[in-house]
Design a protein around this motif. Structure first.
Motif, PDB file in Angstrom:
ATOM      1  N   ARG A 126       5.969   4.342   2.172  1.00 12.94           N
ATOM      2  CA  ARG A 126       5.731   5.780   2.247  1.00 12.94           C
ATOM      3  C   ARG A 126       6.346   6.436   1.030  1.00 12.94           C
ATOM      4  O   ARG A 126       7.535   6.314   0.794  1.00 12.94           O
ATOM      5  CB  ARG A 126       6.384   6.334   3.529  1.00 12.94           C
ATOM      6  N   LEU A 133       1.450   4.847   0.923  1.00 11.36           N
ATOM      7  CA  LEU A 133       0.916   5.830   1.874  1.00 11.36           C
ATOM      8  C   LEU A 133       1.025   7.244   1.304  1.00 11.36           C
ATOM      9  O   LEU A 133       1.917   7.514   0.532  1.00 11.36           O
ATOM     10  CB  LEU A 133       1.721   5.765   3.183  1.00 11.36           C
ATOM     11  N   LYS A 134       0.125   8.138   1.731  1.00 13.11           N
ATOM     12  CA  LYS A 134      -0.973   7.857   2.630  1.00 13.11           C
ATOM     13  C   LYS A 134      -2.268   7.634   1.867  1.00 13.11           C
ATOM     14  O   LYS A 134      -3.219   7.081   2.388  1.00 13.11           O
ATOM     15  CB  LYS A 134      -1.202   9.056   3.576  1.00 13.11           C
ATOM     16  N   CYS A 138       0.837  -1.196   0.000  1.00 14.50           N
ATOM     17  CA  CYS A 138       0.000   0.000   0.000  1.00 14.50           C
ATOM     18  C   CYS A 138       0.874   1.250   0.000  1.00 14.50           C
ATOM     19  O   CYS A 138       1.753   1.408   0.846  1.00 14.50           O
ATOM     20  CB  CYS A 138      -0.881  -0.028   1.251  1.00 14.50           C
ATOM     21  N   VAL A 154      -4.656   4.319   1.724  1.00 18.22           N
ATOM     22  CA  VAL A 154      -4.925   3.554   2.943  1.00 18.22           C
ATOM     23  C   VAL A 154      -6.404   3.193   3.107  1.00 18.22           C
ATOM     24  O   VAL A 154      -6.740   2.108   3.574  1.00 18.22           O
ATOM     25  CB  VAL A 154      -4.323   4.294   4.165  1.00 18.22           C
ATOM     26  N   PHE A 213       3.432  -1.485   3.890  1.00 11.67           N
ATOM     27  CA  PHE A 213       3.182  -0.078   3.583  1.00 11.67           C
ATOM     28  C   PHE A 213       4.457   0.587   3.093  1.00 11.67           C
ATOM     29  O   PHE A 213       5.540   0.335   3.629  1.00 11.67           O
ATOM     30  CB  PHE A 213       2.655   0.645   4.829  1.00 11.67           C
TER      31      PHE A 213
END
Ligand code: 5GP
Ligand code: MG
Length: 172
Positions: free
Chosen positions: A60, A36-37, A34, A40, A58
């Motif tokens: 970033r 970010l952000k 995933c 989410v 995750f």
């Protein structure tokens, strides 16, 4: 705020995507990465629509700063997951120019995954400059700046349950 995709439309489409992904990854224990952000909220709904075993990580990434135009600069911070030999599915909120995804693809491929695919909630094909493939996407979006369902304008509007087009920063 002009509503582009309602909460009901998003829910229905995310269930369809989850079903398709579950079929394609029925026995391979994929890892959803995933970004970010902004992704989410999409991830949280999508993972509950994928009943087959999978894990999540995750990453970033920032490319926009507080502006609404793509800067073309992408930064990745603090990613320590081991993706070697894993079936990786990148979860992205929206693909605009494609430069973020292009950069992330190269970065993740460097980790020698067994496969690498991309699932984006929204595709803005008219803004594309980098030829990255999107394997699963929810909706095609017009070439306007959108917010909500995780996506922000200078950190605002992420909580909206729908995807909308802000009229201006003051009146939205
Ligand atoms: P790209 O590198 O494809 O130009 O931009 C991708 C990133 O910019 C997306 O991951 C998303 O975070 C952000 N982005 C692109 N278009 C929009 C938009 O319309 N609204 C918001 N909130 N973010 C966007
Ligand atoms: Mg994003």
């Amino acid at each position: 705020m002009q509503v582009l995709f309602t909460a009901e439309q998003l829910k229905k489409r995310v269930l369809e995507l989850g079903k398709q992904i579950s079929q394609d990854y029925a026995t391979t224990n994929p890892v959803l990465v995933c970004l970010l952000k902004g992704s989410v909220v999409f991830l949280a709904d999508l993972m509950r629509a994928i009943p087959v075993p999978h894990t999540v990580e995750f990453l970033r990434v920032s490319s926009y700063g507080s502006k609404t135009v793509s800067s073309g600069r992408v930064e990745i911070t603090d990613f320590d997951a081991d993706l070697t030999g894993r079936h990786v599915l990148v979860i992205e909120d929206i693909v605009d120019t494609g430069s973020t995804l292009g950069y992330i693809r190269e970065y993740l491929l460097g980790q020698k995954p067994a496969s690498l695919r991309v699932c984006a909630l929204l595709d803005k094909p008219t803004a594309r400059v980098s030829g990255v493939a999107i394997d699963y996407f929810g909706f095609t979006a017009p070439d306007v700046f959108v917010v909500g369902y995780g996506m922000d304008w200078d950190e605002r509007f992420r909580h909206l349950p729908y995807v909308g087009i802000p009229e201006s920063q003051d009146s939205a």
